[in-house]
Design a protein around this motif. Structure first.
Motif, PDB file in Angstrom:
ATOM      1  N   ALA A  47      19.242   1.637 -15.513  1.00 32.51           N
ATOM      2  CA  ALA A  47      18.656   1.539 -14.171  1.00 32.51           C
ATOM      3  C   ALA A  47      18.904   2.823 -13.384  1.00 32.51           C
ATOM      4  N   ASP A  74      18.787   3.584  -7.282  1.00 34.95           N
ATOM      5  CA  ASP A  74      18.076   2.888  -6.214  1.00 34.95           C
ATOM      6  C   ASP A  74      17.619   1.488  -6.616  1.00 34.95           C
ATOM      7  N   MET A  75      17.697   1.171  -7.928  1.00 28.25           N
ATOM      8  CA  MET A  75      17.253  -0.139  -8.396  1.00 28.25           C
ATOM      9  C   MET A  75      18.392  -1.141  -8.519  1.00 28.25           C
ATOM     10  N   ALA A  99      10.464  -3.263 -12.404  1.00 28.05           N
ATOM     11  CA  ALA A  99      11.335  -3.403 -11.229  1.00 28.05           C
ATOM     12  C   ALA A  99      11.532  -4.899 -10.984  1.00 28.05           C
ATOM     13  N   GLU A 100      11.008  -5.402  -9.884  1.00 25.70           N
ATOM     14  CA  GLU A 100      11.134  -6.833  -9.597  1.00 25.70           C
ATOM     15  C   GLU A 100      10.507  -7.691 -10.695  1.00 25.70           C
ATOM     16  N   PHE A 140      15.040  -0.203 -15.505  1.00 25.60           N
ATOM     17  CA  PHE A 140      14.642  -0.526 -14.135  1.00 25.60           C
ATOM     18  C   PHE A 140      14.413   0.785 -13.395  1.00 25.60           C
ATOM     19  N   ALA A 141      13.154   1.051 -13.079  1.00 25.80           N
ATOM     20  CA  ALA A 141      12.808   2.291 -12.379  1.00 25.80           C
ATOM     21  C   ALA A 141      11.417   2.154 -11.765  1.00 25.80           C
ATOM     22  N   LYS A 142      11.145   3.023 -10.810  1.00 24.15           N
ATOM     23  CA  LYS A 142       9.841   3.017 -10.154  1.00 24.15           C
ATOM     24  C   LYS A 142       9.234   4.414 -10.149  1.00 24.15           C
ATOM     25  N   VAL A 202      18.177  -4.631  -6.982  1.00 25.02           N
ATOM     26  CA  VAL A 202      17.415  -5.601  -7.757  1.00 25.02           C
ATOM     27  C   VAL A 202      18.223  -6.062  -8.966  1.00 25.02           C
ATOM     28  N   ALA A 243       9.939   5.853 -13.531  1.00 26.55           N
ATOM     29  CA  ALA A 243       9.384   4.889 -14.481  1.00 26.55           C
ATOM     30  C   ALA A 243       8.556   5.616 -15.534  1.00 26.55           C
TER      31      ALA A 243
END
Length: 233
Positions: free
Chosen positions: A117, A120-121, A98-99, A79-81, A124, A85
């Motif tokens: 993760a 910050d995730m 993510a979502e 889980f990362a952006k 979620v 990511a």
């Protein structure tokens, strides 16, 4: 009465289910029996501990990198952006999201060995507690699976790092390699995991900590290990 297979008969001739085996002897027997299999079986360890994991001060859990690796390609979800990511993808993560990844897991896709993760995730990921928790997949900062350094976490997970966790019955089950491994490599992995479990003895554990240890292969019989060969047991 069910008819025993040729392999089962051979195993019964070799294995004394009441005997306490030396570690090296057990590994050799397991490899010999598994060599007759049509696939590369996993060598499994079962460690019966004198703890009640329902009590927080008797939980035994941690991560360790097996020196000789696991012999399997672990599937890792992250889980990362944005930049994180990209780092996870470059490090070899199987799935990054993510979502969208959360919705996929809520739909039942949990074919992963490790879930990582970035901090910050966790807002979620926290919504997946009832899904990931029972599977032992919930990211945890103590296990290094909640971290800003996702690239290293992915490399560790892919490179032979495993998580050990005591189950409700007080038993830890883990694979320590493949039957095709050299005996010395399986012994090295066995020693590394046992050492980690012994060092992780919780403050609430009373009486005998390591009660029983067994080794087996995927399709083979279990062999009881002589605890006198395990330092600290």
């Amino acid at each position: 009465m069910a008819t025993l297979t040729k392999r089962a008969k051979a195993a019964n001739e070799v294995v004394d289910r009441e005997k306490l085996y030396g570690i090296d002897e057990a590994i050799k027997i397991i490899k010999d029996l598994a060599s007759k299999s049509k696939f590369d079986e996993t060598v499994d360890i079962a460690i019966n501990l004198g703890v009640d994991p329902r009590h927080a001060d008797q939980m035994v859990r941690g991560v360790i990198s097996l020196p000789a690796g696991t012999g399997k390609d672990s599937r890792v979800a992250v889980f990362a952006k944005d930049a994180k990511a990209d780092e996870a993808k470059e490090a070899g993560a199987d799935v990054v999201g993510a979502e969208d990844l959360m919705e996929t897991m809520q739909g039942g896709d949990l074919n992963f060995d490790r879930v990582i993760a970035t901090p910050d995730m966790m807002g979620v990921v926290g919504r997946l507690g009832k899904v990931l928790g029972p599977k032992g997949l919930m990211p945890n900062p103590k296990l290094g699976t909640v971290t800003p350094n996702v690239a290293q976490a992915v490399k560790d997970a892919k490179g032979g790092q495993i998580e050990y966790r005591v189950e409700k019955a007080g038993i830890i089950h883990n694979g320590i390699g493949k039957a095709s491994f050299k005996e010395a490599d399986l012994r090295q992995n066995f020693d590394a995991l046992m050492s980690a479990v012994v060092k992780a003895k919780p403050t609430g554990a009373k009486g005998k900590y390591v009660k029983k240890v067994g080794l087996s292969s995927t399709m083979g019989p279990g062999l009881k290990i002589d605890l006198s060969e395990i330092e600290g047991a």
